[in-house]
Write a protein that holds these residues in place. Structure first.
Motif, PDB file in Angstrom:
ATOM      1  N   MET A  55       8.956  88.049  80.484  1.00  0.00           N
ATOM      2  CA  MET A  55      10.068  88.587  79.697  1.00  0.00           C
ATOM      3  C   MET A  55       9.902  88.086  78.271  1.00  0.00           C
ATOM      4  SD  MET A  55      13.060  90.233  79.727  1.00  0.00           S
ATOM      5  CE  MET A  55      13.625  90.191  81.414  1.00  0.00           C
ATOM      6  N   LEU A  56       9.821  89.019  77.324  1.00  0.00           N
ATOM      7  CA  LEU A  56       9.775  88.642  75.920  1.00  0.00           C
ATOM      8  C   LEU A  56      11.164  88.846  75.345  1.00  0.00           C
ATOM      9  CD1 LEU A  56       6.364  90.082  74.691  1.00  0.00           C
ATOM     10  CD2 LEU A  56       6.906  87.800  75.512  1.00  0.00           C
ATOM     11  N   LEU A  57      11.628  87.849  74.619  1.00  0.00           N
ATOM     12  CA  LEU A  57      12.966  87.853  74.048  1.00  0.00           C
ATOM     13  C   LEU A  57      12.850  87.865  72.533  1.00  0.00           C
ATOM     14  CD1 LEU A  57      13.840  84.845  76.276  1.00  0.00           C
ATOM     15  CD2 LEU A  57      14.678  87.128  76.729  1.00  0.00           C
ATOM     16  N   TYR A  58      13.577  88.767  71.890  1.00  0.00           N
ATOM     17  CA  TYR A  58      13.532  88.889  70.439  1.00  0.00           C
ATOM     18  C   TYR A  58      14.952  88.756  69.879  1.00  0.00           C
ATOM     19  CZ  TYR A  58       9.090  91.204  71.517  1.00  0.00           C
ATOM     20  OH  TYR A  58       7.841  91.510  71.981  1.00  0.00           O
ATOM     21  N   GLU A  59      15.069  88.097  68.724  1.00  0.00           N
ATOM     22  CA  GLU A  59      16.326  88.008  67.982  1.00  0.00           C
ATOM     23  C   GLU A  59      16.029  88.302  66.520  1.00  0.00           C
ATOM     24  OE1 GLU A  59      19.051  84.701  70.280  1.00  0.00           O
ATOM     25  OE2 GLU A  59      18.317  84.272  68.275  1.00  0.00           O
ATOM     26  N   VAL A  62      20.746  92.747  45.623  1.00  0.00           N
ATOM     27  CA  VAL A  62      20.866  91.375  46.092  1.00  0.00           C
ATOM     28  C   VAL A  62      22.175  91.253  46.862  1.00  0.00           C
ATOM     29  CG1 VAL A  62      21.032  88.957  45.416  1.00  0.00           C
ATOM     30  CG2 VAL A  62      19.551  90.499  44.131  1.00  0.00           C
ATOM     31  N   SER A  63      22.114  90.617  48.000  1.00  0.00           N
ATOM     32  CA  SER A  63      23.293  90.405  48.832  1.00  0.00           C
ATOM     33  C   SER A  63      24.248  89.428  48.154  1.00  0.00           C
ATOM     34  CB  SER A  63      22.863  89.846  50.190  1.00  0.00           C
ATOM     35  OG  SER A  63      23.984  89.489  50.952  1.00  0.00           O
ATOM     36  N   PRO A  64      25.555  89.631  48.313  1.00  0.00           N
ATOM     37  CA  PRO A  64      26.511  88.679  47.747  1.00  0.00           C
ATOM     38  C   PRO A  64      26.582  87.361  48.528  1.00  0.00           C
ATOM     39  CG  PRO A  64      27.675  90.404  48.931  1.00  0.00           C
ATOM     40  CD  PRO A  64      26.219  90.781  48.927  1.00  0.00           C
ATOM     41  N   ILE A  65      25.954  87.306  49.676  1.00  0.00           N
ATOM     42  CA  ILE A  65      25.952  86.101  50.505  1.00  0.00           C
ATOM     43  C   ILE A  65      24.968  85.083  49.918  1.00  0.00           C
ATOM     44  CG2 ILE A  65      25.331  85.213  52.801  1.00  0.00           C
ATOM     45  CD1 ILE A  65      26.281  87.840  53.954  1.00  0.00           C
ATOM     46  N   ALA A  66      25.338  83.811  49.964  1.00  0.00           N
ATOM     47  CA  ALA A  66      24.442  82.757  49.479  1.00  0.00           C
ATOM     48  C   ALA A  66      23.217  82.664  50.390  1.00  0.00           C
ATOM     49  CB  ALA A  66      25.175  81.421  49.455  1.00  0.00           C
ATOM     50  N   ASP A  67      22.041  82.559  49.799  1.00  0.00           N
ATOM     51  CA  ASP A  67      20.764  82.436  50.516  1.00  0.00           C
ATOM     52  C   ASP A  67      20.554  83.538  51.550  1.00  0.00           C
ATOM     53  OD1 ASP A  67      20.178  80.072  49.121  1.00  0.00           O
ATOM     54  OD2 ASP A  67      21.337  78.895  50.570  1.00  0.00           O
ATOM     55  N   PRO A  68      20.564  84.800  51.138  1.00  0.00           N
ATOM     56  CA  PRO A  68      20.346  85.884  52.099  1.00  0.00           C
ATOM     57  C   PRO A  68      18.914  85.859  52.636  1.00  0.00           C
ATOM     58  CG  PRO A  68      20.391  86.754  49.868  1.00  0.00           C
ATOM     59  CD  PRO A  68      20.737  85.301  49.778  1.00  0.00           C
ATOM     60  N   THR A  69      18.782  85.963  53.954  1.00  0.00           N
ATOM     61  CA  THR A  69      17.468  85.894  54.602  1.00  0.00           C
ATOM     62  C   THR A  69      17.387  86.885  55.762  1.00  0.00           C
ATOM     63  OG1 THR A  69      18.240  84.158  56.074  1.00  0.00           O
ATOM     64  CG2 THR A  69      17.087  83.446  54.087  1.00  0.00           C
ATOM     65  N   ILE A  70      16.170  87.133  56.151  1.00  0.00           N
ATOM     66  CA  ILE A  70      15.879  87.845  57.397  1.00  0.00           C
ATOM     67  C   ILE A  70      15.205  86.817  58.290  1.00  0.00           C
ATOM     68  CG2 ILE A  70      13.708  88.752  56.453  1.00  0.00           C
ATOM     69  CD1 ILE A  70      15.781  90.571  59.057  1.00  0.00           C
ATOM     70  N   ILE A  71      15.694  86.705  59.526  1.00  0.00           N
ATOM     71  CA  ILE A  71      15.112  85.772  60.495  1.00  0.00           C
ATOM     72  C   ILE A  71      14.757  86.562  61.737  1.00  0.00           C
ATOM     73  CG2 ILE A  71      15.479  83.718  61.912  1.00  0.00           C
ATOM     74  CD1 ILE A  71      17.500  82.777  59.785  1.00  0.00           C
ATOM     75  N   PHE A  72      13.518  86.436  62.157  1.00  0.00           N
ATOM     76  CA  PHE A  72      13.008  87.147  63.330  1.00  0.00           C
ATOM     77  C   PHE A  72      12.349  86.122  64.236  1.00  0.00           C
ATOM     78  CE2 PHE A  72       9.930  90.732  64.761  1.00  0.00           C
ATOM     79  CZ  PHE A  72      10.739  91.028  65.840  1.00  0.00           C
ATOM     80  N   ARG A  73      12.891  85.940  65.437  1.00  0.00           N
ATOM     81  CA  ARG A  73      12.341  84.962  66.382  1.00  0.00           C
ATOM     82  C   ARG A  73      11.964  85.658  67.684  1.00  0.00           C
ATOM     83  NH1 ARG A  73      16.858  82.185  64.098  1.00  0.00           N
ATOM     84  NH2 ARG A  73      18.616  83.248  64.986  1.00  0.00           N
ATOM     85  N   SER A  74      11.007  85.059  68.339  1.00  0.00           N
ATOM     86  CA  SER A  74      10.565  85.597  69.612  1.00  0.00           C
ATOM     87  C   SER A  74      10.183  84.457  70.552  1.00  0.00           C
ATOM     88  CB  SER A  74       9.353  86.504  69.413  1.00  0.00           C
ATOM     89  OG  SER A  74       8.877  86.956  70.651  1.00  0.00           O
ATOM     90  N   ALA A  75      10.492  84.661  71.813  1.00  0.00           N
ATOM     91  CA  ALA A  75      10.126  83.683  72.845  1.00  0.00           C
ATOM     92  C   ALA A  75       9.742  84.454  74.099  1.00  0.00           C
ATOM     93  CB  ALA A  75      11.295  82.738  73.120  1.00  0.00           C
ATOM     94  N   GLY A  76       9.101  83.770  75.013  1.00  0.00           N
ATOM     95  CA  GLY A  76       8.691  84.397  76.256  1.00  0.00           C
ATOM     96  C   GLY A  76       8.942  83.494  77.447  1.00  0.00           C
ATOM     97  N   GLU A  77       9.212  84.128  78.576  1.00  0.00           N
ATOM     98  CA  GLU A  77       9.322  83.422  79.859  1.00  0.00           C
ATOM     99  C   GLU A  77       8.371  84.128  80.819  1.00  0.00           C
ATOM    100  OE1 GLU A  77      13.366  83.531  81.142  1.00  0.00           O
ATOM    101  OE2 GLU A  77      14.042  82.206  79.543  1.00  0.00           O
ATOM    102  N   PHE A  78       7.530  83.348  81.458  1.00  0.00           N
ATOM    103  CA  PHE A  78       6.504  83.898  82.330  1.00  0.00           C
ATOM    104  C   PHE A  78       6.536  83.198  83.672  1.00  0.00           C
ATOM    105  CE2 PHE A  78       5.115  83.872  77.903  1.00  0.00           C
ATOM    106  CZ  PHE A  78       5.038  85.247  77.664  1.00  0.00           C
TER     107      PHE A  78
END
Length: 183
Positions: free
Chosen positions: A85-89, A162-178
């Protein structure tokens, strides 16, 4: 007299104890043992600021990276993989609508599978996705034959907002369970 009696009783008592506590051992029990451990691991983590997205000269592509992914390169591991199972956020606090793509590739640069994620600009909710491989999911051969991942990000907006939010970022994480069958 006591000493003689205790020596006389000690020998038969030791003999009786060795007979009563021993039983024939079955060393073939290992053949009946089935072990299926689950292994969890982080796969990748991508974080980019809105400032970096706006500054990249290759608009609309703001990120493209290829890296090794060969946890299943050992034949024993590949042969005993039951499922995965690959999990993405994906979290976006930028003012950009973004598309991120993951390509699973083999040694010959053949794309075996692709996962594409499109996320709206902030206030975008956290995007999560679980992708199953194996029974009831995608073909398990995709995982066992993948040796490289290509991750790319595309800015579907502009490169000035530019976003009005302080420190606007894109975060992409992935993990796996095997899950593996060891016996």
């Amino acid at each position: 007299m006591k000493r003689l009696l205790s020596r006389f009783l000690a020998v038969p008592l030791a003999f009786i104890l060795t007979l009563s506590c021993s039983e024939e051992q079955d060393f073939n029990q290992f053949d009946d043992l089935t072990v299926t451990p689950t292994v969890a691991s982080s796969i990748f983590y991508l974080e980019s600021t809105e400032e970096m997205i706006n500054a990249v000269p290759t608009f609309p592509v703001f990120y493209s990276q290829e890296f090794s992914f060969n946890p299943f390169n050992e034949q024993f591991v590949a042969d005993h993989l039951l499922d995965g199972m690959l999990l993405y956020e994906l979290e976006n606090t930028t003012s950009k609508q973004l598309t991120l793509t993951i390509e699973f590739m083999d040694d010959a640069n053949t794309v075996l599978d692709t996962e594409t994620f499109t996320i709206e600009p902030e206030p975008a909710p956290l995007l999560t996705r679980e992708v199953a491989y194996g029974p009831g999911g995608k073909n398990l051969d995709i995982l066992t034959n993948t040796t490289r991942l290509r991750v790319s990000g595309q800015n579907l907006g502009d490169n000035t907002s530019v976003s009005p939010i302080a420190d606007p970022t894109i975060i992409f994480r992935s993990a796996g369970e095997f899950r593996f069958r060891l016996q």
